[in-house]
Each structure stands twice: as C-alpha cells, then as structure tokens.
Enzyme design. Sequence first.
Site, short mmCIF file in Angstrom:
data_model
loop_
_atom_site.label_atom_id
_atom_site.label_comp_id
_atom_site.label_asym_id
_atom_site.label_seq_id
_atom_site.Cartn_x
_atom_site.Cartn_y
_atom_site.Cartn_z
CE1 TYR A 176 60.11 45.89 93.02
CE2 TYR A 176 59.35 48.00 92.98
CZ TYR A 176 59.83 46.92 93.96
OH TYR A 176 59.92 47.09 95.23
CB SER A 211 57.37 48.97 96.13
OG SER A 211 56.32 49.07 95.10
CB ALA A 229 55.06 42.74 90.23
CE LYS A 230 57.40 44.00 95.54
NZ LYS A 230 57.40 43.05 96.72
#
Length: 235
Positions: free
Chosen positions: A153, A138, A156-157
């Site tokens: 998020y 991302s 994680a990305k």
Amino acid sequence: MDFSNKYVVVTGGTGALGAAVVAGLLRGGAHCIVPYRAELEAQRFAHRGDPNVTMIAVGDLADETQVARVYASPGAAPLWASIHIAGGFAPGNVADTDKAALMTQLNGNLVSCFLCCRAAVNAMRAGRQGGRVVNVASRQALEWRSGAGMAAYTIAKSGVATLTTTLAEEVVREGILVNAVAPSIMDTGANRAAMPQADFNAWPKVEEVAATILFLASPENKVTRGAVVPVYGKV
C-alpha cells in the site's frame, strides 16, 4: 466555492470521502461524473438520481478501455476537474505479501490513478480551458517508515505522490494544476468498526478532507501545484 457549469469526474465518489466531495461539488453548482463498480454501492449513494450526477458502471479503473469510456461520456466534456479517490487498502509485511497482493495494491491505487490522470489531462487539453487534477495519496506516502506492515500500500501511494509532482510540472503551462492530499486515518464508519478503541476525535472528518480537495479542484486555486497536502487531523 463556485463550480457553476463545471464538469468534474470523481472516482471513488460513492465512498465516504467521495460522497462528501460530490456533495460539496453539487453545492457549488458542478455536474459530477461518478464511476462505480458495484450496483449495491450505487444504490446506497446519497446523490443517486440527482440531475447533476452522471453515474457510470466501471469494472476496473486499471483498465485503459474502461477509463477511456468514463472520460468519453457525454457528461465529461468539457472537463474542468478530475478527482481520484478510488483505491484500496490491505496490510501486510513484505515477507507475507506475494506478487498477486502487491499487484492488487499497485493496480487499485497507482495504475488506476495514472490512467485517470492521463485521460483527464487529454480531455482538458481538448477543452483548451485548463483544469484541475486532485489525487489522494496517504500519510505513508510522505512518512515512509510509518508504512511498515503495509508495504505494498505504501509503495502504491508513494507512487501516487510522485505521479502528482511530476505531472504537475508537465502540464502547468497549459493551465492545468495537479495536486494531491495525503490523509491519515479518516473518521468513517468502517474505520471506527475496525479500530473501536481509537480516539475518533483525533481523526480528520471526511468533510474536512473534502474541503481541502474542493479548494485544490476549484477555480479559486490559481497558484498551488505539485503539492501533496497533509490532512492528518490530530493523529
């Protein structure tokens, strides 16, 4: 791009971006293996019933046993490419994110990607023909400060981006090229509904992001590895 007689796993293939990737693969002559979680999403999938699509019901791609079943399916060998789009997004400040919410993001985005990368590389090694792996990170994975308000998020990305570059170094001598794309907000129906006041024209279209994925996954990509390619559009 020519994917004739190539077998390709596409996780998240029933989503907006995944469906665009599968469409491009089918146009190129590929056979696609598409794991899915919910029967409703499978029923809505535009390519359901295509003779070159094998759909596999999978409850959780963060489960090693279920991932192994996807890559052991008859349609997955010899495997040429594995494209990992499956994941999920949830906003949240650090102070408001408990362990359960953190683990949901890590499992859905990073652990699932790691296990699929592992299974894909082992399948490609067995085939002795090289191959391609494409992950989806991302924008926040490249621009960490933009991840404020979505810390779990972003973590994680960012892990997906790191996984991509390290795995690329591990397998390049076997003819396996590993890369990722890093999208910003994509132009999907769900994103339009969530942000109705946004400038939709600035968002990259799923077909445009899919085009980058398809090149990275294709035999035409002969030299690109370890890249995390920004696909931001005009945002």
